[in-house]
Design a protein around this motif. Structure first.
Motif, PDB file in Angstrom:
ATOM      1  N   HIS A  37      58.883   5.923   1.942  1.00  0.00           N
ATOM      2  CA  HIS A  37      59.209   5.382   3.264  1.00  0.00           C
ATOM      3  C   HIS A  37      59.612   6.528   4.195  1.00  0.00           C
ATOM      4  N   CYS A  38      59.399   6.338   5.481  1.00  0.00           N
ATOM      5  CA  CYS A  38      59.824   7.316   6.471  1.00  0.00           C
ATOM      6  C   CYS A  38      61.349   7.247   6.629  1.00  0.00           C
ATOM      7  N   GLN A  49      63.104   6.136   8.882  1.00  0.00           N
ATOM      8  CA  GLN A  49      63.516   4.888   9.517  1.00  0.00           C
ATOM      9  C   GLN A  49      63.263   3.665   8.634  1.00  0.00           C
ATOM     10  N   HIS A 108      60.245   2.675   7.268  1.00  0.00           N
ATOM     11  CA  HIS A 108      58.894   2.105   7.292  1.00  0.00           C
ATOM     12  C   HIS A 108      58.091   2.660   6.121  1.00  0.00           C
ATOM     13  N   GLU A 109      57.353   1.779   5.457  1.00  0.00           N
ATOM     14  CA  GLU A 109      56.643   2.185   4.245  1.00  0.00           C
ATOM     15  C   GLU A 109      55.432   3.054   4.565  1.00  0.00           C
ATOM     16  N   ASN A 137      49.727   2.484   7.832  1.00  0.00           N
ATOM     17  CA  ASN A 137      50.884   2.895   8.624  1.00  0.00           C
ATOM     18  C   ASN A 137      51.111   4.403   8.545  1.00  0.00           C
ATOM     19  N   CYS A 158      54.561   8.557  10.318  1.00  0.00           N
ATOM     20  CA  CYS A 158      54.662   7.095  10.358  1.00  0.00           C
ATOM     21  C   CYS A 158      54.107   6.569  11.684  1.00  0.00           C
ATOM     22  N   THR A 189      54.292   3.480  12.827  1.00  0.00           N
ATOM     23  CA  THR A 189      55.256   2.586  13.473  1.00  0.00           C
ATOM     24  C   THR A 189      56.245   3.387  14.308  1.00  0.00           C
ATOM     25  N   CYS A 190      56.736   4.487  13.753  1.00  0.00           N
ATOM     26  CA  CYS A 190      57.649   5.349  14.520  1.00  0.00           C
ATOM     27  C   CYS A 190      56.948   5.951  15.728  1.00  0.00           C
ATOM     28  N   GLU A 241      56.860   3.274  18.367  1.00  0.00           N
ATOM     29  CA  GLU A 241      58.183   3.002  18.925  1.00  0.00           C
ATOM     30  C   GLU A 241      58.613   4.118  19.872  1.00  0.00           C
ATOM     31  N   GLY A 295      49.233  -1.257  11.150  1.00  0.00           N
ATOM     32  CA  GLY A 295      50.648  -1.388  11.449  1.00  0.00           C
ATOM     33  C   GLY A 295      50.960  -2.211  12.682  1.00  0.00           C
TER      34      GLY A 295
END
Length: 210
Positions: free
Chosen positions: A112-113, A115, A117-118, A123, A133, A135-136, A139, A182
């Motif tokens: 996982h990162c 934060q 997130h897998e 992703n 990541c 997702t990061c 964001e 993601g």
């Protein structure tokens, strides 16, 4: 003058560690990428790592292409200058890295990162050899976008991750949500998009046949 066979040369410069059973080389060494010292010896006309030369000599086979000789901790090996073949295994480079304790190895072992997130394929992207990541990424981009709009006095909607409905008003229920790299996708909208695409192709086909 014909050189001595490898095995007597190895034993002539070896101390056995009684706690681990490691055959520790006391001859010449060179530093590896992780800062550990690996034994080296002249073998088959060139300078070779001691553990690689011992592996090939005592197993009777060369290291397979695309493989490295790993000191296997699970077999009791604790020293990089060890040439005990019972402690060694030829493995692909990634396996060797994942078994290690270097910063690169510890990072590669993460699932996982920072934060949470897998690191799954959809992703994860790779930049300069490192996992990033997605997702990061999104964001951070969304935060920057919101900050720019707020600075310009423009209306800012809720972040994508907090939205309960798609742009067309369909609820993001488990049954109506699918993930793509993601990102959440509305199944109703996707199905409608596919239906319109099929309809356009059928109409184009009828036009060409008339």
């Amino acid at each position: 003058m014909k050189p001595l066979p490898l095995l007597p040369r190895l034993w002539a410069r070896t101390e056995v560690d009684p706690a681990t059973g490691c055959y520790r080389w006391t001859g010449g060494t060179q530093s590896g990428k992780g800062g550990d010292d690996y034994g080296v010896i002249s073998y088959q006309g060139r300078t070779r790592p001691v553990h690689v030369a011992a592996y090939e000599e005592l197993t009777g086979r060369p290291v397979p292409d695309g493989h490295q000789v790993d000191h296997v901790a699970e077999r009791g090996c604790r020293f990089r200058d060890c040439w005990n073949v019972a402690h060694l295994e030829a493995v692909p480079p990634r396996v060797n890295v994942l078994r290690g304790t270097s910063p690169a190895a510890l990072n590669a072992q993460k699932t996982h990162c920072p934060q949470g997130h897998e690191y799954i394929p959809e992703n994860t992207r790779v930049a300069d050899g490192s996992r990033v990541c997605r997702t990061c990424d999104r964001e951070r981009a969304a935060k920057l976008y919101r900050a720019k709009r707020e600075a310009a006095g423009k209306t800012v909607g809720p972040p994508m991750a907090e939205r309960t409905h798609c742009a067309n008003g369909h609820a993001y229920t488990p049954e109506n949500t699918q993930m793509d790299r993601g990102k959440r996708r509305c199944r109703i909208c996707n199905n409608e998009k596919s239906r319109r695409s099929h309809q356009r192709r059928r109409e184009a086909l009828r036009t060409t046949t008339n």
